[in-house]
Write an enzyme that holds these catalytic residues in place. Structure first.
Site, PDB file in Angstrom:
ATOM      1  N   ASP A   1       1.294  -2.537  -3.462  1.00  0.00           N
ATOM      2  CA  ASP A   1       1.416  -3.644  -2.505  1.00  0.00           C
ATOM      3  C   ASP A   1       1.363  -3.099  -1.078  1.00  0.00           C
ATOM      4  OD1 ASP A   1       2.178  -5.883  -0.967  1.00  0.00           O
ATOM      5  OD2 ASP A   1       3.480  -6.632  -2.562  1.00  0.00           O
TER       6      ASP A   1
ATOM      7  N   SER B   1       6.153 -13.438  -2.434  1.00  0.00           N
ATOM      8  CA  SER B   1       6.045 -13.000  -1.057  1.00  0.00           C
ATOM      9  C   SER B   1       7.098 -13.685  -0.175  1.00  0.00           C
ATOM     10  CB  SER B   1       4.614 -13.249  -0.555  1.00  0.00           C
ATOM     11  OG  SER B   1       4.383 -12.599   0.672  1.00  0.00           O
TER      12      SER B   1
ATOM     13  N   HIS C   1      -0.641  -6.852  -3.598  1.00  0.00           N
ATOM     14  CA  HIS C   1       0.183  -8.017  -3.245  1.00  0.00           C
ATOM     15  C   HIS C   1      -0.322  -9.224  -4.017  1.00  0.00           C
ATOM     16  CE1 HIS C   1       3.242  -9.830  -0.754  1.00  0.00           C
ATOM     17  NE2 HIS C   1       2.411 -10.782  -0.362  1.00  0.00           N
TER      18      HIS C   1
END
Length: 229
Positions: free
Chosen positions: A159, A111, A191
């Site tokens: 995601d 991320s 995610h």
């Protein structure tokens, strides 16, 4: 150099590779170190270190690389640029401590940590030989290539935080500017990093032959040994 970190693995003999991990917003280096344990197992001669973001997130032990409060497409790059010198300095510090050069260095992010690793390649020549970007993106797509550095994009199809379209757009641009890269999209994953994505990352580091070695073999040029094998 003072920064939060967690050493996942320190080999008894001089390190052959350096693997640095960078977490997402609200996470911390110890938690990200669990991901690092997979890399440590597969690369027993690697120094594996999980790095903590320089800024606190919330009231707990969460950290972040830059604030996401009010972040937009317009101001994201500016926030990254402000912290990038610290990020680069941290990578260079561990390269110096380990004695491992850029070719043997892999930056593994998730991320926001992936954002920093990808943008780091844009900001600093020869920062790392490999970047493994789980569920990440560029702030702005690169305009030029990264030399011999290889980018491995790994993303969940579902995601909802950083859409997979960012990974596909990055792959298209990397191809256009002549970068060496791979793109793997894991079906049914949001995610997160699942076992399949982890297996892909390890497979890429172990078995992906950088394009420069194919070219050197074709044209009879001599190259360095592959740093990750």
């Amino acid at each position: 150099m003072k920064h939060e970190h967690f050493v996942v693995q320190s080999p008894a003999t001089p390190a052959e590779q350096l693997i640095l991990l960078f977490h997402g917003v609200g996470d911390n280096p110890v938690a990200m170190g669990e991901i690092g344990s997979y890399f440590a197992k597969d690369f027993p001669q690697a120094l594996v270190v999980s790095i903590g973001g320089p800024f606190a997130f919330g009231r707990g032990n969460g950290r972040q690389w830059f604030s996401v409060q009010g972040v937009t497409e317009a101001n994201r790059a500016e926030r990254i640029a402000e912290v990038m010198p610290t990020f680069v300095e941290t990578v260079r510090y561990w390269q110096q401590q380990s004695g491992v050069g850029y070719a043997g260095t892999a930056l593994v992010g998730f991320s926001q940590g992936s954002i920093m690793a990808l943008e780091g390649l844009k900001a600093e020549p020869k920062l790392a030989g490999r970047v493994v970007a789980f569920s990440g993106r560029f702030a702005h797509l690169p305009e030029t290539g990264f030399g011999e550095s290889v980018v491995h994009l790994i993303h969940g199809e579902d995601d909802a935080v950083i859409a997979v379209e960012h990974a596909r757009a990055a792959a298209a641009r990397l191809q256009a500017v002549g970068c060496d890269f791979t793109l793997d999209v894991e079906q049914g994953v949001g995610h997160a990093i699942n076992q399949g994505m982890m297996n892909l990352a390890l497979e890429r580091l172990h078995y992906y032959v950088p394009q420069r070695y194919w070219e050197e073999a074709m044209f009879g040029k001599r190259g360095d040994l592959i740093a990750f094998k």
